[in-house]
Design a protein around this motif. Structure first.
Motif, mmCIF file in Angstrom:
data_model
loop_
_atom_site.group_PDB
_atom_site.id
_atom_site.type_symbol
_atom_site.label_atom_id
_atom_site.label_comp_id
_atom_site.label_asym_id
_atom_site.label_seq_id
_atom_site.Cartn_x
_atom_site.Cartn_y
_atom_site.Cartn_z
ATOM 1 N N ASP A 79 82.882 44.456 133.816
ATOM 2 C CA ASP A 79 83.058 44.007 135.201
ATOM 3 C C ASP A 79 82.838 42.507 135.315
ATOM 4 O O ASP A 79 83.574 41.806 136.019
ATOM 5 C CB ASP A 79 82.085 44.748 136.124
ATOM 6 C CG ASP A 79 82.403 46.231 136.254
ATOM 7 O OD1 ASP A 79 83.531 46.622 135.904
ATOM 8 O OD2 ASP A 79 81.520 46.989 136.687
ATOM 9 N N LEU B 286 85.909 40.684 133.765
ATOM 10 C CA LEU B 286 87.108 40.742 134.604
ATOM 11 C C LEU B 286 86.944 39.913 135.862
ATOM 12 O O LEU B 286 87.904 39.280 136.337
ATOM 13 C CB LEU B 286 87.434 42.197 134.942
ATOM 14 C CG LEU B 286 87.831 43.067 133.740
ATOM 15 C CD1 LEU B 286 87.955 44.530 134.149
ATOM 16 C CD2 LEU B 286 89.135 42.573 133.128
ATOM 17 N N ASP B 287 85.741 39.898 136.416
ATOM 18 C CA ASP B 287 85.493 39.090 137.599
ATOM 19 C C ASP B 287 85.653 37.602 137.280
ATOM 20 O O ASP B 287 86.271 36.849 138.052
ATOM 21 C CB ASP B 287 84.087 39.368 138.133
ATOM 22 C CG ASP B 287 83.775 38.570 139.389
ATOM 23 O OD1 ASP B 287 84.531 38.699 140.376
ATOM 24 O OD2 ASP B 287 82.786 37.828 139.388
ATOM 25 N N LEU C 172 87.443 36.381 134.894
ATOM 26 C CA LEU C 172 88.858 36.169 134.605
ATOM 27 C C LEU C 172 89.649 36.004 135.902
ATOM 28 O O LEU C 172 90.518 35.124 136.020
ATOM 29 C CB LEU C 172 89.397 37.343 133.786
ATOM 30 C CG LEU C 172 90.731 37.137 133.066
ATOM 31 C CD1 LEU C 172 90.615 36.018 132.039
ATOM 32 C CD2 LEU C 172 91.168 38.433 132.404
ATOM 33 N N ARG C 173 89.336 36.844 136.894
ATOM 34 C CA ARG C 173 90.031 36.753 138.190
ATOM 35 C C ARG C 173 89.747 35.422 138.875
ATOM 36 O O ARG C 173 90.601 34.873 139.573
ATOM 37 C CB ARG C 173 89.591 37.907 139.101
ATOM 38 C CG ARG C 173 90.243 39.241 138.793
ATOM 39 C CD ARG C 173 89.987 40.241 139.906
ATOM 40 N NE ARG C 173 88.581 40.591 140.009
ATOM 41 C CZ ARG C 173 88.021 41.615 139.374
ATOM 42 N NH1 ARG C 173 88.757 42.371 138.580
ATOM 43 N NH2 ARG C 173 86.732 41.872 139.517
ATOM 44 N N ARG C 174 88.530 34.907 138.653
ATOM 45 C CA ARG C 174 88.148 33.642 139.280
ATOM 46 C C ARG C 174 88.624 32.426 138.486
ATOM 47 O O ARG C 174 88.311 31.301 138.833
ATOM 48 C CB ARG C 174 86.629 33.575 139.456
ATOM 49 C CG ARG C 174 86.116 34.517 140.539
ATOM 50 C CD ARG C 174 84.664 34.214 140.843
ATOM 51 N NE ARG C 174 83.754 34.846 139.898
ATOM 52 C CZ ARG C 174 82.533 34.401 139.630
ATOM 53 N NH1 ARG C 174 82.098 33.298 140.200
ATOM 54 N NH2 ARG C 174 81.750 35.041 138.792
#
Length: 383
Positions: A18, A21-22, A24-26
């Motif tokens: 988590d 991925l967080d 990566l999204r940011r």
């Protein structure tokens, strides 16, 4: 031990995916994949030193000479590498394998159980929950336990893992003997240089080294590095130096430990019969920079989990670090001051500055380092 079901295995894992991925999204805040840094990493054998002559206790001229040769070999390794391997350390392979089995049981507990403040007195750590970049994320979990909690000097909740305490206590006792033996030999090697007329005084000082360290001030850290599906972009443990006098490490067969040698990363080949000793910041300061606190990291593994255990030789917070001789490049400071400054720097700049903050004469590059902190990976605060 029975294999875990898929559901049990998932429940045991910290939320590292988590976090990844967080980030990566940011946008990741500037991704620098470890594989990019280490594409040409060579596996090297560290200096290998047999400690058995240091613990033999013999007083013949031959035995004294063997101890001097051993101490000098460690001093060269501490100066040139900042890290070395030891055999003849007296820590049985069976004991280390017993601890590893207990580690596996501990880390297979559900994440919620591990993260509760009660278990091992809240010593559980995972990843880097405050990371702002994939460069800051460590794909690992650990219990960083003060020896006082293991020995019973301070109360500690081991839950249903009563056999874990005895295994940790035996390993801590054994590694403590190794750490003390190595530290005394390394200190003596420096103190005796050029002071042969004061051998007895130097030997007495070395025997009490390091100052302020006992069974209540040191730490044992149990590490697990889960298999990482994003290994190309992720550290198992971010690059760092240790904030202690020295660290004694045992690792399993998986490997992944790398160190910075001559400005290049070097992979350490795992060996089941050796312990690894690395110099920490406090020893570098005490030795007036003759011994080097080595920067090291753990690279993530895509398919295999890795276990290790580390013993940190630390003084009490109010103990002055001292020096092997004047003039010293560092101002006087205590271990507590050092830890507080490191934590303040990490909070303020995102990275550890460490020993340069305690130089009597601050280099001009310190200002540049503070301004440029966003381009650098932070350093883990260990211990």
């Amino acid at each position: 031990m029975p294999a875990l079901t898929t559901a049990e295995s998932a429940a045991a894992e910290p939320p590292l995916a988590d976090s990844y991925l967080d980030l990566l999204r940011r946008g990741g805040g500037g991704i620098a994949p470890p594989t990019t840094e280490g594409c040409c990493v060579q596996e090297r054998e560290l200096p290998l030193i047999d400690l058995s002559c240091l613990t033999s206790g013999g007083s013949s001229a031959r035995e004294r000479e063997a101890r001097r040769v051993c101490a000098d070999a460690m001093a060269r390794a501490a100066s040139e590498w900042g890290i070395f391997q030891v055999t003849g350390h007296g820590v049985s392979r069976a004991l280390l394998e017993r601890l590893r089995a207990e580690q596996a049981r501990l880390f297979r507990l559900p994440f919620e159980t591990k993260a509760k403040a009660g278990l091992l007195n809240g010593s559980y750590r995972w990843g880097a929950p405050t990371a702002t970049s994939l460069r800051h994320l460590s794909w690992s979990e650990a219990f960083h336990v003060p020896l006082a909690s293991i020995s019973g000097t301070a109360s500690c909740d081991f839950g249903d893992l009563s056999s874990l305490r005895s295994a940790m206590q035996e390993v801590a006792d054994a590694m403590s003997r190794v750490a003390k033996t190595v530290a005394v030999a390394l200190a003596g090697s420096l103190l005796l240089q050029g002071h042969r007329d004061h051998d007895h005084e130097a030997a007495a000082t070395a025997a009490s080294f390091p100052p302020g360290c006992d069974e209540t001030t040191c730490y044992l850290r149990l590490n697990r590095y889960p298999a990482c599906p994003f290994a190309a972009d992720t550290f198992g443990l971010v690059p760092h130096t240790d904030s202690d006098f020295l660290t004694v490490l045992c690792q399993d067969h998986v490997g992944g430990l790398q160190l910075l040698k001559d400005a290049r990363w070097v992979a350490v080949k795992p060996r089941p019969d050796v312990l690894i000793v690395n110099i920490g910041d406090l020893f570098q300061a005490w030795s007036n920079n003759r011994y080097k606190s080595v920067e090291h990291k753990v690279v993530a593994n895509a398919t295999a989990e890795r276990f290790s255990a580390a013993y940190f030789l630390c003084p009490s917070y109010d103990s002055p670090v001292g020096t092997c001789g004047e003039p010293s490049p560092y101002r006087d400071f205590t271990f507590g001051e050092y830890r507080r400054k490191v934590q303040e720097d990490v909070k303020r700049t995102g990275r550890k500055i460490g020993l340069p903050s305690f130089l009597k004469q601050q280099p001009h590059s310190m200002t540049t380092a503070r301004l440029d902190h966003k381009s650098k990976a932070p350093v883990a605060i260990l211990p």
